[in-house]
Design a protein around this motif. Structure first.
Motif, PDB file in Angstrom:
ATOM      1  N   ASN A  10       0.819  -1.272  -0.068  1.00  0.00           N
ATOM      2  CA  ASN A  10       0.051  -0.047   0.102  1.00  0.00           C
ATOM      3  C   ASN A  10       0.792   1.293   0.089  1.00  0.00           C
ATOM      4  O   ASN A  10       1.766   1.499   0.963  1.00  0.00           O
ATOM      5  CB  ASN A  10      -0.863   0.228   1.274  1.00  0.00           C
ATOM      6  N   ASP A  30       0.081   3.789   3.179  1.00  0.00           N
ATOM      7  CA  ASP A  30       0.432   3.598   4.842  1.00  0.00           C
ATOM      8  C   ASP A  30       1.589   2.688   4.695  1.00  0.00           C
ATOM      9  O   ASP A  30       1.951   2.138   5.960  1.00  0.00           O
ATOM     10  CB  ASP A  30      -1.063   2.799   5.543  1.00  0.00           C
ATOM     11  N   THR A  59       1.925  -0.600   4.319  1.00  0.00           N
ATOM     12  CA  THR A  59       1.358  -2.043   4.546  1.00  0.00           C
ATOM     13  C   THR A  59       2.144  -3.083   3.304  1.00  0.00           C
ATOM     14  O   THR A  59       1.844  -2.699   2.239  1.00  0.00           O
ATOM     15  CB  THR A  59      -0.056  -2.189   4.318  1.00  0.00           C
ATOM     16  N   THR A  60       2.764  -4.053   3.543  1.00  0.00           N
ATOM     17  CA  THR A  60       3.151  -4.816   2.838  1.00  0.00           C
ATOM     18  C   THR A  60       2.586  -6.476   3.046  1.00  0.00           C
ATOM     19  O   THR A  60       2.295  -6.839   4.053  1.00  0.00           O
ATOM     20  CB  THR A  60       4.712  -5.033   2.805  1.00  0.00           C
TER      21      THR A  60
END
Length: 125
Positions: free
Chosen positions: A52, A55, A57-58
Motif C-alpha cells: 500500500n 500506509d 502495508t506489505t
C-alpha cells in the motif's frame, strides 16, 4: 489510465539476487495498492507481494517470505521487488500491477486492474 513499466529482470544462478522496478505513470488517486505477480507458461499468475503506497502495508506470499521484499520510493511512483536467495522455481515472467479491488484478496490476479508488460527472471541451478 495507469501505465506501468517494469525493469530489472535477467538471468542469475541459484542463490543470486535481482531487484525489479516498476514505474507507474498517469496514475489516479485510487491507485494506493501495487503488487508483483509472476507467471510460468501454462499456469495462472501467482501473487508474489503487494504494498500500500499510502500506509506502507506489505504482503508477501509464503513462498517468498524471508527472501523477497517489496518496497517503494519516496514519491510512491516506483515500486521495487528485491529478490534474494533465488531458486530455479522462481523462474517466471514477473508482472507489476496496480489498483486492487477492495473486495478481493490481493493474491488473486482478477483483483487487479492495470498491468505492466512483464520482465523475465530466469534462475539457473
Amino acid at each position: 489510465q495507469v501505465q506501468l513499466v517494469e525493469s530489472g529482470g535477467g538471468s542469475v544462478q541459484t542463490g543470486g539476487s535481482l531487484r525489479l522496478s516498476c514505474a507507474r505513470f498517469k496514475y489516479n488517486s485510487g491507485t494506493n495498492w501495487m503488487a508483483w505477480f509472476r507467471q510460468i507458461p501454462g499456469k495462472a499468475r501467482e501473487g508474489v507481494a503487494a504494498i500500500n503506497i499510502v500506509d506502507g502495508t506489505t504482503l508477501h506470499a509464503d513462498s517468498v517470505k524471508g527472501r523477497f521484499a517489496i518496497s517503494h520510493d519516496n514519491s510512491g511512483n516506483t515500486v521495487y521487488l528485491q529478490m534474494s536467495g533465488l531458486k530455479p522455481e522462481d523462474t517466471a515472467m514477473y508482472y507489476c500491477t496496480a489498483e486492487k479491488s477492495p473486495l478481493i484478496s490481493w493474491n488473486v490476479s482478477y483483483a487487479w486492474t492495470y498491468w505492466g508488460q512483464g520482465t523475465q527472471v530466469t534462475v539457473s541451478s
